[in-house]
Design an enzyme around this catalytic site. Structure first.
Site, PDB file in Angstrom:
ATOM      1  N   GLY A 194      -5.076   2.826  -0.012  1.00  0.00           N
ATOM      2  CA  GLY A 194      -4.988   3.214   1.391  1.00  0.00           C
ATOM      3  C   GLY A 194      -3.860   4.176   1.705  1.00  0.00           C
ATOM      4  O   GLY A 194      -3.675   4.551   2.862  1.00  0.00           O
ATOM      5  N   HIS A 195      -3.098   4.606   0.707  1.00  0.00           N
ATOM      6  CA  HIS A 195      -1.916   5.451   0.967  1.00  0.00           C
ATOM      7  C   HIS A 195      -1.943   6.650   0.046  1.00  0.00           C
ATOM      8  O   HIS A 195      -1.200   6.686  -0.926  1.00  0.00           O
ATOM      9  CB  HIS A 195      -0.642   4.635   0.754  1.00  0.00           C
ATOM     10  N   PHE A 196      -2.639   7.610   0.207  1.00  0.00           N
ATOM     11  CA  PHE A 196      -3.647   7.914   1.205  1.00  0.00           C
ATOM     12  C   PHE A 196      -4.917   8.275   0.462  1.00  0.00           C
ATOM     13  O   PHE A 196      -4.835   8.980  -0.547  1.00  0.00           O
ATOM     14  CB  PHE A 196      -3.197   9.088   2.084  1.00  0.00           C
ATOM     15  N   LEU A 215      -0.049   8.910  -2.400  1.00  0.00           N
ATOM     16  CA  LEU A 215       1.404   9.054  -2.442  1.00  0.00           C
ATOM     17  C   LEU A 215       2.025   7.670  -2.546  1.00  0.00           C
ATOM     18  O   LEU A 215       1.599   6.742  -1.848  1.00  0.00           O
ATOM     19  CB  LEU A 215       1.931   9.722  -1.164  1.00  0.00           C
TER      20      LEU A 215
END
EC number: 4.2.1.59
Length: 151
Positions: free
Chosen positions: A56-58, A63
């Site tokens: 989820g990041h991203f 990252l």
């Protein structure tokens, strides 16, 4: 701990687990390549796409979250504080950060080289460490990390 008269002390993943309470997925130090107990440590974190936070990041542009870079620095710093002679035995926890700066993104495939040095110990309960994280010799994060002994 593995060492010879001409080489620095190093710690394997198993030895790190013997000193720190962190476990997967929150154990963020893969090995230690230089270690002077109670004074300084240099650890390595291999950043891989398989880490859960990258989902989820991203999506499409993974990252490493800055807070996890700081946590990896804190774990290397914790190895220093944990081995200071004459300190009470117990759990030292991350208690604060000062002057943290992020300089560039950290992405899957990077290898973080994290160097920490002890700044101070107060009342045998509080420690302060200066930390830097680099990728390919480039500074990605720096700051001061505080630790406190939990009763």
């Amino acid at each position: 701990m593995t060492n010879s008269p001409s080489s620095p002390v190093v710690l394997t993943n198993e030895e790190i687990m013997g000193l720190l309470p962190h476990r997967y997925p929150f154990a963020l130090v893969d090995r230690v390549v230089e270690y002077e107990p109670g004074k300084s440590a240099t650890g390595i974190k291999n950043v891989t796409i398989n880490e859960p936070h990258f989902q989820g990041h991203f999506p499409g542009r993974p990252l490493m979250p800055g807070v996890l870079i700081v946590e990896a620095m804190a774990q290397v710093g914790g190895l220093i504080v944990k081995q200071i002679p004459d300190l009470p035995k117990g759990l030292f926890v991350f208690a604060g950060i000062d002057s943290v700066r992020f300089r560039r993104p950290v992405v899957p495939g990077d290898q973080l080289l994290i160097n920490c040095e002890l700044i101070s110990i107060k009342r045998q309960r509080f420690g302060k460490v200066k930390g830097e994280a680099k990728v390919d010799g480039n500074l990605v994060c720096s700051g001061e990390l505080m630790f406190s002994l939990v009763d």
